[in-house]
Design an enzyme around this catalytic site. Structure first.
Site, mmCIF file in Angstrom:
data_model
loop_
_atom_site.group_PDB
_atom_site.id
_atom_site.type_symbol
_atom_site.label_atom_id
_atom_site.label_comp_id
_atom_site.label_asym_id
_atom_site.label_seq_id
_atom_site.Cartn_x
_atom_site.Cartn_y
_atom_site.Cartn_z
ATOM 1 C CG HIS A 108 -1.996 -0.886 1.028
ATOM 2 N ND1 HIS A 108 -1.877 -2.137 1.279
ATOM 3 C CD2 HIS A 108 -3.390 -0.728 1.005
ATOM 4 C CE1 HIS A 108 -2.936 -2.989 0.945
ATOM 5 N NE2 HIS A 108 -3.855 -1.972 0.966
ATOM 6 C CD1 TRP A 164 -21.987 -15.816 10.501
ATOM 7 C CD2 TRP A 164 -21.402 -17.522 9.036
ATOM 8 N NE1 TRP A 164 -21.781 -16.814 11.251
ATOM 9 C CE2 TRP A 164 -21.098 -18.082 10.652
ATOM 10 C CE3 TRP A 164 -20.855 -18.538 7.980
ATOM 11 C CZ2 TRP A 164 -20.778 -19.115 10.872
ATOM 12 C CZ3 TRP A 164 -20.457 -19.644 8.551
ATOM 13 C CH2 TRP A 164 -20.615 -20.200 9.714
ATOM 14 C CE LYS A 165 -19.761 -15.606 14.443
ATOM 15 N NZ LYS A 165 -18.898 -15.831 15.518
#
Length: 353
Positions: A64, A245-246
């Site tokens: 980055h 899913w969390k």
């Protein structure tokens, strides 16, 4: 501009020869600054923007930092980033402020917003500063370190272009929406800097360039199967949400908070434009001195980390806290030089001609 173009651009910029030069931090930062002056930056803004890019590499976050600099210049050329635009105030209500980033330079806008959050926390104890219509902040951890270096607890997050499926979905609908949480500590700040894909797309691109597979499942193929192949994930824009899913749910909530608090775009609206621009960001700050937390912040953090370090491990591995190695990496690179791809450095020199 499609998401595929953006990710391909990141991949191409990272696909340099793995032969590294080791250069002084000041030389790298000054080179980037000189290039930015050619792109219409004022001297002060060029210096700060270049510093933030180079600092990512100094701290070991090559995915980055300077690797994204030439792509950043491409965005300026295409009019997606306006180098002369600074944040404009929309609302100031005590400890809460909203600003319009005016599609300016993402890392400079974020640097400004965290600085405002720090200033307000010194006055009120806590603060919240939001940005709409801004651009990619590059390394989000820079702004967590900005907070702890001012003696403050800092929390910031941003939404992104959609690059993950919602849990159970088969197309990119939510962003990886990076989150930074930074806590000052005399014996070494705790700085968490993470996105909500299992692996950041920058890291996937580096692995793809090296011809490597990821150590864990990184995303989905077009049949919905989990895959460790970075190229498949990049091409499909189907990164695996952390925590399954969390992570999907938490990513969506952060996106909603960023859009609501700033009055700016949600990820699906960012995606409609076809490029990652005009994103929304939130910066929270807490001043321990103003909030009268100084009596126990050090003892609490030291005790927690000591307990963490005393835990048993598998295969004699060490337990680390977020940001633990950053200062060590920074000091090593200041002494021995910051690693920069030889080919990337050549391209940067060409920008100076």
């Amino acid at each position: 501009m499609s998401l595929g173009f953006i990710l391909e651009g990141i991949t191409n910029r990272i696909s340099y020869s793995m032969i590294d030069l080791f250069l002084p931090f000041e030389q790298i930062s000054k080179t980037l600054e000189q290039i930015l002056l050619k792109y219409g930056f004022t001297e002060e803004r060029a210096q700060r923007c270049a510093f933030l890019f180079a600092k990512a590499d100094l701290d070991g976050v090559r995915s980055h930092g300077v690797n994204r600099f030439l792509l950043f210049l491409d965005f300026i050329k295409k009019g997606l980033v306006n180098p002369d635009k600074e944040p404009a105030v929309l609302s100031q209500l005590g400890m809460f402020e909203r600003w319009d980033g005016q599609k300016g330079v993402g890392n400079l806008n974020a640097d400004f917003a965290m600085n405002r959050a720090i200033q307000l926390s010194k006055e009120f104890g806590i603060s919240c500063v939001t940005l709409q219509n801004t651009n990619h902040w590059m390394r989000g951890g820079n702004f967590g370190w900005q907070a702890v270096e001012a003696g403050c607890i800092g929390i910031c997050f941003t939404n992104t272009i959609p690059n993950m499926p919602a849990w159970g979905g088969s197309e990119p609908k939510i962003g990886n929406n990076p989150l930074v949480i930074a806590i000052p500590r005399e014996n070494g700040p705790v700085v968490l800097d993470m996105a909500f894909t299992q692996f950041a797309y920058g890291k996937l691109s580096i692995a793809r360039a090296k011809g490597e597979q990821m150590p864990y499942e990184a995303g989905f193929d077009l049949e919905g199967n989990l895959t460790k192949d970075p190229g498949t994930v990049i091409d499909n824009h189907l990164g695996l949400p952390i925590g399954l899913w969390k992570g999907s749910g938490l990513s969506m909530v952060l996106d909603l908070l960023a859009a609501v608090l700033s009055g700016g775009n949600a990820s699906f609206e960012v995606g409609k434009s076809g490029h990652e621009s005009a994103v929304s960001q939130v910066f929270l700050c807490f001043d321990p001195a103003k909030l009268e937390l100084k009596d126990w912040i050090e003892t609490k953090s030291d005790a927690l980390i000591e307990d963490l370090k005393n835990s048993s491990t598998f295969d004699n591995k060490s337990v680390r806290y977020p940001g633990e190695n950053t200062l060590e990496t920074r000091n090593r690179n200041l002494k021995k030089g910051v690693p920069i791809s030889e080919r990337l450095w050549e391209e940067l020199q060409n920008e100076l001609k």
